[in-house]
Design an enzyme around this catalytic site. Sequence first.
Site, mmCIF file in Angstrom:
data_model
loop_
_atom_site.group_PDB
_atom_site.id
_atom_site.type_symbol
_atom_site.label_atom_id
_atom_site.label_comp_id
_atom_site.label_asym_id
_atom_site.label_seq_id
_atom_site.Cartn_x
_atom_site.Cartn_y
_atom_site.Cartn_z
ATOM 1 C CB ILE A 8 -0.906 0.049 1.260
ATOM 2 C CG1 ILE A 8 -1.635 -1.280 1.475
ATOM 3 C CG2 ILE A 8 -1.910 1.198 1.165
ATOM 4 C CD1 ILE A 8 -2.363 -1.382 2.830
ATOM 5 N N GLY A 10 1.375 5.468 0.569
ATOM 6 C CA GLY A 10 0.802 6.601 1.310
ATOM 7 C C GLY A 10 0.166 6.224 2.633
ATOM 8 C CB SER A 12 2.467 9.060 6.596
ATOM 9 O OG SER A 12 1.742 9.939 5.766
ATOM 10 N N GLY A 14 -4.391 8.915 7.303
ATOM 11 C CA GLY A 14 -5.628 8.746 6.557
ATOM 12 C C GLY A 14 -5.990 7.331 6.119
ATOM 13 C CB ILE A 15 -7.594 6.256 2.940
ATOM 14 C CG1 ILE A 15 -8.821 7.174 3.053
ATOM 15 C CG2 ILE A 15 -7.952 4.937 2.246
ATOM 16 C CD1 ILE A 15 -9.376 7.680 1.716
ATOM 17 N N GLY A 16 -4.705 5.287 3.873
ATOM 18 C CA GLY A 16 -3.606 4.307 3.768
ATOM 19 C C GLY A 16 -3.271 3.717 5.123
ATOM 20 C CB SER A 143 -11.752 11.043 -6.047
ATOM 21 O OG SER A 143 -12.615 12.072 -5.617
ATOM 22 C CE1 TYR A 156 -6.959 14.541 -5.371
ATOM 23 C CE2 TYR A 156 -9.287 14.852 -5.864
ATOM 24 C CZ TYR A 156 -8.283 14.158 -5.218
ATOM 25 O OH TYR A 156 -8.599 13.074 -4.433
#
Length: 283
Positions: A8, A10, A12, A14-16, A143, A156
């Site tokens: 996985i 990212g 550090s 949130g979602i990860g 998203s 984005y």
Amino acid sequence: MAPLVVLISGCSTGIGLALAARLGQDPDKKYLVYATMRNLAKKEGLEKAAGDALDKTLFVRQLDVTVDDQDKSIFEFIMGKHGRVDVLVNNAGFGFFGPLEAMSMEKAKSMFDTNYFGTVRLIRAALPIMKKQKSGRIVNISSILGHLAMPYMDVYNATKFAMEGLTESLLPQLKHFGISISTVQPGPVATKFAETMSTNSKAEDDNIIVSEDTVKEMTAFQALLSKPDLFTAQETGPVIDVIVECVQAEKPKLRYPTSENVRSWVAKRYREEGVTGLESLFE
Ligand SMILES: NC(=O)c1ccc[n+]([C@@H]2O[C@H](COP(=O)([O-])OP(=O)(O)OC[C@H]3O[C@@H](n4cnc5c(N)ncnc54)[C@H](OP(=O)(O)O)[C@@H]3O)[C@@H](O)[C@H]2O)c1
């Protein structure tokens, strides 16, 4: 059954982070999770969330998705340890809110390099392995903005539209190798994403001038975003439930919206001609 080896990006925050902790702490020890982050100085939160799973079923490793060759190194490391990679979750990403002319080219390129090319890099590195083992699962954290554009999040939106296109294009090529590829599509989620976006969106170049009229237009739009219910952030837990559903599905679908709101907005887009973006919700 042997545990699934999962990578996985990212992790550090949130979602990860939440996904890594959920899979790493699976009571049946169904997963060996390589939870990566670009800056290991931020690993404390993940290590705390991992609890007893740390260094048993959850391993923290460094990976900046924008750096060529780090992708190969992490896969080589995992292959050396386990000889396989079963699941890749492309999660690293960040946003920018503001008029397009207020975004430096450097920031725009760096956003594509993270949100889109970061995904391309890791998939490129994973495919030879997954094709050889004739199995694998790729989950791209996209998203709702991969389907409906949010004004003032232009680049984005484009990174997530690109991610959706990439996923759709690869799906038929990969299925004959036993590899599935899906996108997970959250609406707003209660993570640090918005806070980081607000820091990122501060004017970074003194030469960038935004007209008063543009600021007025943007401020009026921002006021609409506070409309009750429409943009209430979803908690991380239910988003992780949907990602886990995608990881565990016998036959994964192409797309996984994470809430009924997202499902109905996207359906509206494809049902009604003329819907161009999220601004249509305010009409
Ligand atoms: N939260 C939302 O409202 C929302 C909605 C829809 C989709 N998403 C998507 O969900 C994903 C996760 O976002 P989140 O909500 O969990 O936000 P978050 O808490 O800000 O987490 C983003 C993660 O991406 C990492 N990252 C950024 N650039 C990176 C790079 N070059 N290499 C490796 N990691 C990098 C960050 O690391 P650092 O800590 O080092 O910056 C952080 O770990 C993103 O792709 C985002 O676009 C979020």
